[in-house]
Design an enzyme around this catalytic site. Structure first.
Site, PDB file in Angstrom:
ATOM      1  N   CYS A  32       0.814  -1.214   0.000  1.00 47.08           N
ATOM      2  CA  CYS A  32       0.000   0.000   0.000  1.00 47.08           C
ATOM      3  C   CYS A  32       0.851   1.268   0.000  1.00 47.08           C
ATOM      4  O   CYS A  32       0.307   2.364  -0.120  1.00 47.08           O
ATOM      5  CB  CYS A  32      -0.916   0.019   1.218  1.00 47.08           C
ATOM      6  SG  CYS A  32       0.004  -0.015   2.762  1.00 47.08           S
TER       7      CYS A  32
ATOM      8  N   ASP B 214       2.391   2.548   2.514  1.00 46.67           N
ATOM      9  CA  ASP B 214       2.402   3.220   3.809  1.00 46.67           C
ATOM     10  C   ASP B 214       3.741   3.002   4.529  1.00 46.67           C
ATOM     11  O   ASP B 214       4.473   2.078   4.218  1.00 46.67           O
ATOM     12  CB  ASP B 214       1.248   2.722   4.682  1.00 46.67           C
ATOM     13  CG  ASP B 214      -0.086   3.242   4.161  1.00 46.67           C
ATOM     14  OD1 ASP B 214      -0.073   4.319   3.545  1.00 46.67           O
ATOM     15  OD2 ASP B 214      -1.105   2.581   4.363  1.00 46.67           O
TER      16      ASP B 214
ATOM     17  N   CYS C 100      -2.760   2.818   7.842  1.00 42.47           N
ATOM     18  CA  CYS C 100      -4.197   2.844   8.090  1.00 42.47           C
ATOM     19  C   CYS C 100      -4.515   2.453   9.538  1.00 42.47           C
ATOM     20  O   CYS C 100      -3.622   2.177  10.331  1.00 42.47           O
ATOM     21  CB  CYS C 100      -4.865   1.854   7.149  1.00 42.47           C
ATOM     22  SG  CYS C 100      -4.380   0.167   7.565  1.00 42.47           S
TER      23      CYS C 100
ATOM     24  N   CYS D 108      -0.914  -5.022   6.778  1.00 40.00           N
ATOM     25  CA  CYS D 108      -0.716  -3.825   7.604  1.00 40.00           C
ATOM     26  C   CYS D 108       0.016  -4.174   8.901  1.00 40.00           C
ATOM     27  O   CYS D 108       0.809  -3.387   9.402  1.00 40.00           O
ATOM     28  CB  CYS D 108      -2.048  -3.192   7.943  1.00 40.00           C
ATOM     29  SG  CYS D 108      -3.130  -3.001   6.523  1.00 40.00           S
TER      30      CYS D 108
HETATM   31 FE1  FES Z   1      -1.354   0.505   4.350  1.00 36.62          FE
HETATM   32 FE2  FES Z   1      -2.884  -0.722   6.114  1.00 36.62          FE
HETATM   33  S1  FES Z   1      -3.421  -0.114   4.110  1.00 36.62           S
HETATM   34  S2  FES Z   1      -0.850  -0.099   6.327  1.00 36.62           S
END
Ligand code: FES
Length: 141
Positions: free
Chosen positions: A34, A36, A59, A103
């Site tokens: 993702c 992140d 998230c 995640c």
């Molecule tokens: Fe990226 Fe959960 S969607 S850490």
């Protein structure tokens, strides 16, 4: 309900959020799925994690699993923290939806990266195999 009460609790009231100035180890990993980012700060005294904080652009599931993992390693020896798996973290949270498991991997990776940083800074020998995933993730960035 999609998320367990524990996930909601740790998402709404995350533990150990923030920065440790002059941390003994800092680890950052990005999530290949993702994009992140998660950063972990460790304060280490005699091989014991005396304090830990995290910052994330992840998230809600990333926040909940980081909060839970920091609680699980605080006050513990480094060997315990290295042995922590995202499976143990998701179990402690009473589960995450399957598409959110990636995640929870962020916290595990960032903790390992922070311990590696501590070892590197202090010239401590270690088994590189333990950090294979972390080194791999970094080379992908
Ligand atoms: Fe990226 Fe959960 S969607 S850490």
């Amino acid at each position: 309900m999609l998320y367990s009460e524990k996930v909601m609790d740790h998402f709404m009231h995350p533990r150990n959020v923030g920065v440790i100035e002059n941390a003994d180890g800092v680890g950052e990993v990005g999530n290949a799925k993702c994009g992140d980012i998660m950063r972990i700060y460790l304060k280490i005294d005699n091989d014991i994690i005396s304090d830990v904080k995290f910052e994330t652009f992840g998230c809600g599931s990333a926040i909940a699993s980081s909060s839970m993992s920091t609680e699980m390693i605080k006050g513990k020896p480094l060997s315990d923290a290295l042995a922590l798996t995202n499976k143990a973290v998701t179990e402690a949270l009473d589960g995450l939806p399957a598409h959110k498991i990636h995640c929870s991997v962020l916290a595990e990776g960032a903790i390992k990266a922070a311990i590696k940083d501590y070892y590197d800074k202090n010239g401590i020998e270690y088994d590189h195999n333990v950090f294979k995933d972390v080194e791999h993730e970094h080379s992908e960035e």
